[in-house]
Design a protein around this motif. Structure first.
Motif, mmCIF file in Angstrom:
data_model
loop_
_atom_site.group_PDB
_atom_site.id
_atom_site.type_symbol
_atom_site.label_atom_id
_atom_site.label_comp_id
_atom_site.label_asym_id
_atom_site.label_seq_id
_atom_site.Cartn_x
_atom_site.Cartn_y
_atom_site.Cartn_z
ATOM 1 N N GLU A 1 0.822 -1.200 0.000
ATOM 2 C CA GLU A 1 0.000 0.000 0.000
ATOM 3 C C GLU A 1 0.858 1.251 0.000
ATOM 4 O OE1 GLU A 1 -1.360 0.723 4.130
ATOM 5 O OE2 GLU A 1 -0.829 -1.368 4.338
ATOM 6 N N SER A 2 2.116 1.145 -0.410
ATOM 7 C CA SER A 2 3.042 2.268 -0.373
ATOM 8 C C SER A 2 2.555 3.378 -1.294
ATOM 9 C CB SER A 2 4.438 1.785 -0.782
ATOM 10 O OG SER A 2 5.334 2.861 -0.824
ATOM 11 N N PHE A 3 2.273 4.559 -0.720
ATOM 12 C CA PHE A 3 1.765 5.698 -1.483
ATOM 13 C C PHE A 3 2.877 6.696 -1.721
ATOM 14 C CE2 PHE A 3 -0.088 9.999 -1.595
ATOM 15 C CZ PHE A 3 -0.882 9.873 -2.728
ATOM 16 N N ARG A 4 2.997 7.176 -2.974
ATOM 17 C CA ARG A 4 4.016 8.146 -3.340
ATOM 18 C C ARG A 4 3.316 9.412 -3.808
ATOM 19 N NH1 ARG A 4 8.996 5.935 -4.406
ATOM 20 N NH2 ARG A 4 9.629 8.116 -4.328
ATOM 21 N N PRO A 5 3.388 10.524 -3.038
ATOM 22 C CA PRO A 5 2.758 11.776 -3.478
ATOM 23 C C PRO A 5 3.514 12.376 -4.653
ATOM 24 C CG PRO A 5 4.002 12.127 -1.456
ATOM 25 C CD PRO A 5 4.039 10.654 -1.719
ATOM 26 N N THR A 6 2.798 13.085 -5.525
ATOM 27 C CA THR A 6 3.419 13.698 -6.697
ATOM 28 C C THR A 6 3.216 15.208 -6.765
ATOM 29 O OG1 THR A 6 1.426 13.165 -7.974
ATOM 30 C CG2 THR A 6 3.245 11.597 -8.073
ATOM 31 N N LEU A 7 2.328 15.777 -5.954
ATOM 32 C CA LEU A 7 2.094 17.217 -5.980
ATOM 33 C C LEU A 7 3.164 17.943 -5.174
ATOM 34 C CD1 LEU A 7 -1.788 17.338 -5.484
ATOM 35 C CD2 LEU A 7 -0.509 17.626 -7.613
ATOM 36 N N ASP A 8 3.344 19.217 -5.492
ATOM 37 C CA ASP A 8 4.274 20.065 -4.749
ATOM 38 C C ASP A 8 3.532 20.761 -3.609
ATOM 39 O OD1 ASP A 8 6.372 19.431 -6.504
ATOM 40 O OD2 ASP A 8 5.717 20.974 -7.923
ATOM 41 N N ALA A 9 4.294 21.250 -2.637
ATOM 42 C CA ALA A 9 3.705 22.020 -1.542
ATOM 43 C C ALA A 9 3.061 23.285 -2.127
ATOM 44 C CB ALA A 9 4.785 22.379 -0.530
ATOM 45 N N PRO A 10 1.952 23.764 -1.575
ATOM 46 C CA PRO A 10 1.295 23.303 -0.338
ATOM 47 C C PRO A 10 0.266 22.190 -0.553
ATOM 48 C CG PRO A 10 0.203 25.270 -1.110
ATOM 49 C CD PRO A 10 1.322 25.003 -2.098
ATOM 50 N N ASN A 11 0.214 21.624 -1.778
ATOM 51 C CA ASN A 11 -0.789 20.604 -2.063
ATOM 52 C C ASN A 11 -0.274 19.183 -1.858
ATOM 53 O OD1 ASN A 11 -2.954 22.368 -2.956
ATOM 54 N ND2 ASN A 11 -1.676 22.799 -4.741
ATOM 55 N N ARG A 12 0.966 19.049 -1.476
ATOM 56 C CA ARG A 12 1.555 17.727 -1.334
ATOM 57 C C ARG A 12 0.936 16.986 -0.145
ATOM 58 N NH1 ARG A 12 6.053 15.271 -3.286
ATOM 59 N NH2 ARG A 12 7.102 13.716 -2.009
ATOM 60 N N VAL A 13 0.456 15.776 -0.398
ATOM 61 C CA VAL A 13 -0.148 14.968 0.647
ATOM 62 C C VAL A 13 0.963 14.218 1.386
ATOM 63 C CG1 VAL A 13 -1.760 13.086 1.134
ATOM 64 C CG2 VAL A 13 -2.230 14.694 -0.728
ATOM 65 N N PRO A 14 0.958 14.215 2.709
ATOM 66 C CA PRO A 14 1.992 13.466 3.442
ATOM 67 C C PRO A 14 1.989 12.003 3.023
ATOM 68 C CG PRO A 14 0.694 14.829 4.939
ATOM 69 C CD PRO A 14 0.008 14.879 3.616
ATOM 70 N N PRO A 15 3.174 11.387 2.799
ATOM 71 C CA PRO A 15 3.228 9.992 2.346
ATOM 72 C C PRO A 15 2.494 9.026 3.270
ATOM 73 C CG PRO A 15 5.383 11.025 2.171
ATOM 74 C CD PRO A 15 4.507 11.994 2.909
ATOM 75 N N GLY A 16 2.498 9.271 4.569
ATOM 76 C CA GLY A 16 1.856 8.363 5.504
ATOM 77 C C GLY A 16 0.377 8.603 5.689
#
Length: 713
Positions: free
Chosen positions: A80-95
């Protein structure tokens, strides 16, 4: 006397930003970025109350369901490893999106839901990462581990609460079989089926690595194996159909993925043979209802991504996001996301492994209670504060909550109780199929029946034969090396130094892939049969759909338990691996299997025309090719029969001839130790093969242009 009339005026209308109904409609149309609602909640008390209302959040997600942002992706074989792709401030924390459950394979994401499959193939899980809701679903009978590779999808109808799970498997009778689960009824639909393409019927199956793409009312999967094609599941008509690829694509090995065409309809993204260009195909239907493929745009990827000739050769398609029209491409330099309309691209940081991606497109309203509290929410201290206007706050969505906030608005979503498993009904005892039933019942009631066992139950004798890993690896190495050499010469490679460099680079990687898949197959066969099954407890972290060259895939698929014919006692031969070799998956101790490097080797081999295929690890039975014994008698090599002749065919000899080479590349050396079988001598099936037969057998087992290369040697 004059009469003065009083004028009654209606109360003044509230300003637009104070009218809650109007303000809600305005806030509803904020961009669906993860930071939109947290920023709005920091404006004032009224805005915070509106955007933190669960009803508003549901409306917000529903309003933007057709244009959700691409939040990131789940690694297909990274659990279930999730890798975010958006930049801050829209980046979702990986966990943020984490189930904390091992051994789950994502099969697809749509409408904010993720479909996960348990590797034991007994059930699937529909998961909403934003709310945390989980819905375990038991697969219907015949759709679990008894079948070949399967895949599914998940979708909501018109943004409602209920969802559907279409599920497709490759059936046993050369058919593709499908059924649909409805969360509203809790039932699976009637099965529908369509025949597999008639290309020999070997190992054509639905790809688990490439999720289905929704176009209109139909889902489209990629078919892999002996026949590359597209499977269409019309959800409206409840019908299945196989769509062939464009004619000029079927003769070559190309990377491709299903996509939505420009302007709607079914599309196809095809990488050229050397990865330098991407062709966008569209499925068109004429006035008579006949459908055909039409080539649209061509994108020069090597120029767009600034790739040199070596890097562009190894492009691999790892995923496609259907709503954002984004393709994930892997190169030596890392993972790229390319938006196919605008041709804007972005390199995903910290991606060192080539793992298939399951894009997650969803409206994530973030946690508005984690945003900084507005000024009228702050508890004033006893000291007098300056009445200055607070500065504007700009914060990432994963910023911690303000320590001075005194109001918590977190509302946990209700969770359904875990599904309970009903105990199966006891099956009635089988009675004799022949004889006098009345007499049988009388004897049984009088207790005059003894206990009878069928012969195949009473006399099962499993015999294990261990593979000689050194011989196995060496033979595969020499065969792949010779095959690649011939293919490179045919492709126009002339410099012997360049050929030698490429062989040194790619052959060991391909050998490791064949050995890894061999371990997985032997592990699957032995797990339930062997009293020493614990030697196979460790499962390598590799794709269950690992591709190897087609001839070796055929051999590995036939590497299974064999019931020996013409023996006085029922005997079943089972392949095994020694404890020492099983500990490191038949790969040398000083080497590691790296998925990214193996993907590059596969890409190079495919560019030469070599076909690859996966293997159904659930099939336990096999043929007797691996039981043949290579011997040298009076300087003459022969494949001798250690068991009665009825157990072997010429096809077994062809398969075995790819695996019995000495260090000097002459034929010899037994592949398996057959001591436990008490093997005898029943003649021979092959004597004195010519030099190069190992590679010729490889080409004879291929299809397409390479299948004729054995005739030229």
């Amino acid at each position: 006397m004059s009469i003065h009339r009083r004028r009654y005026s209606s109360p003044p209308a509230a300003p637009p930003l104070e009218d809650e109904n109007l303000l809600s409609e305005i806030l509803l149309r904020l961009p669906p970025d993860p930071s939109s609602l947290p920023r709005a909640s920091a404006v004032c008390k009224l805005w915070r109350r509106l955007v933190s209302d669960p009803r508003f959040i549901r409306r917000f997600r529903l309003h933007h369901r057709r244009n959700p942002p691409l939040l990131g992706f789940f690694e297909t074989y990274g659990g279930e490893s999730f890798r975010p792709t958006l930049d801050a401030p829209n980046r979702v924390p990986p966990g943020r999106f984490c189930l904390r459950r091992d051994l789950l394979v994502p099969l697809g994401c749509r409408h904010g839901l993720v479909l996960m499959m348990d590797p034991n193939r007994k059930d699937v899980l529909v998961w909403d990462p934003v709310t945390g809701e989980q819905h375990p679903i038991a697969l219907p009978p015949g759709f679990d581990a008894q079948e070949t590779l399967a895949s599914g999808a998940v979708l909501r109808a018109d943004g409602g609460v209920h969802f559907h799970v279409p599920w497709v498997v490759s059936g046993k009778d050369d058919q593709l079989v499908a059924s649909v689960y409805s969360s509203e009824t809790g039932l699976w639909s009637n099965r529908i089926a369509t025949p597999l393409p008639s290309t020999g019927g070997f190992l054509t199956m639905v790809s688990m690595c490439k999720p289905a793409v929704l176009v209109g009312d139909s889902l489209y999967w990629t078919l892999i194996g002996n026949s590359a094609a597209i499977l269409e599941f019309d959800l409206e008509r409840q019908s299945l159909a196989v769509i062939q690829l464009p004619v000029d694509m079927s003769k070559e090995n190309h990377e491709f993925t299903v996509m939505r065409a420009e302007g709607g309809g079914l599309g196809l993204l095809l990488l050229s043979q050397f990865g330098r260009a991407a062709q966008l195909w569209m499925r068109k239907t004429d006035c008579e209802g006949l459908a055909s493929w039409e080539l649209g745009r061509t994108i020069e990827l090597d120029k767009l991504l600034s790739l040199n000739s070596e890097e562009s050769k190894d492009l691999v398609i790892l995923g496609f996001a259907e709503c954002n029209n984004v393709v994930f491409l892997w190169t030596f330099t890392g993972l790229f996301m390319v938006e196919l309309e605008s041709l804007q691209f972005k390199k995903v940081p910290e991606t060192n492994n080539a793992c298939f991606c399951t894009p997650f497109e969803s409206v994530y309203a973030a946690d508005v209670y984690a945003a900084p509290a507005p000024v009228d929410y702050i508890e004033e201290s006893k000291s007098v504060r300056s009445p200055t206007k607070p500065a504007a706050v700009s914060r990432s969505v994963d910023a911690p909550a303000a320590t001075h906030s005194t109001i918590k608005l977190q509302i946990e979503a209700p969770r359904r109780p875990q599904a309970t498993v009903e105990s199966p009904q006891n099956r009635p005892l089988e009675s004799l199929a022949i004889g006098n039933k009345h007499y049988e019942m009388m004897l049984s009631s009088e207790g005059r029946f003894g206990i009878f066992y069928k012969r195949d139950k009473a006399e099962n004798a499993f015999k294990w034969a261990e593979i000689d890993v050194t011989v196995y690896r060496r033979s595969i190495y020499f065969t792949i090396e010779e095959v690649l050499r011939r293919c490179m010469v045919k492709a126009g490679y002339e410099n012997d130094e360049d050929i030698g460099h490429l062989l040194t680079r790619y052959v060991p990687l391909l050998v490791n892939g064949v050995c890894m898949l061999t371990y997985l197959k032997v592990r699957s066969v032995n797990f339930a049969l062997s009293p020493e099954g614990d030697r196979y407890n460790v499962k390598p972290k590799v794709s269950l759909a690992l591709e190897v060259p087609l001839p070796f895939a055929i051999a590995i698929s036939q590497l299974g338990a064999v019931e020996i014919n013409s023996m006085p006692r029922r005997t079943i031969a089972v392949p095994a691996i020694s404890v020492a070799e099983a500990a490191h998956f038949m790969i040398p101790r000083d080497q590691r299997f790296k998925a990214a490097d193996y993907a590059h080797a596969v890409k190079f081999a495919k560019s030469l025309g070599i076909e690859f295929s996966t293997v159904d690890l659930n099939m336990k039975a096999g043929s007797a090719w691996w039981l043949l014994r290579g011997e040298i008698t009076e300087e003459v090599f022969q494949l001798s029969l250690p068991l009665p002749e009825s157990n072997f065919t010429e096809d077994d000899a062809i398969l075995h001839s790819m695996f019995c080479l000495n260090p000097d590349r002459s034929f010899g050396t037994a592949l398996f130790s057959l001591g436990e079988l008490n093997a005898g001598t029943y003649g021979s099936i092959l004597r004195n093969p010519h030099k190069g037969m190992n590679a010729n057998s490889f080409f004879a087992l291929c299809s397409g242009p390479l299948s004729t290369m054995w005739k030229n040697e």
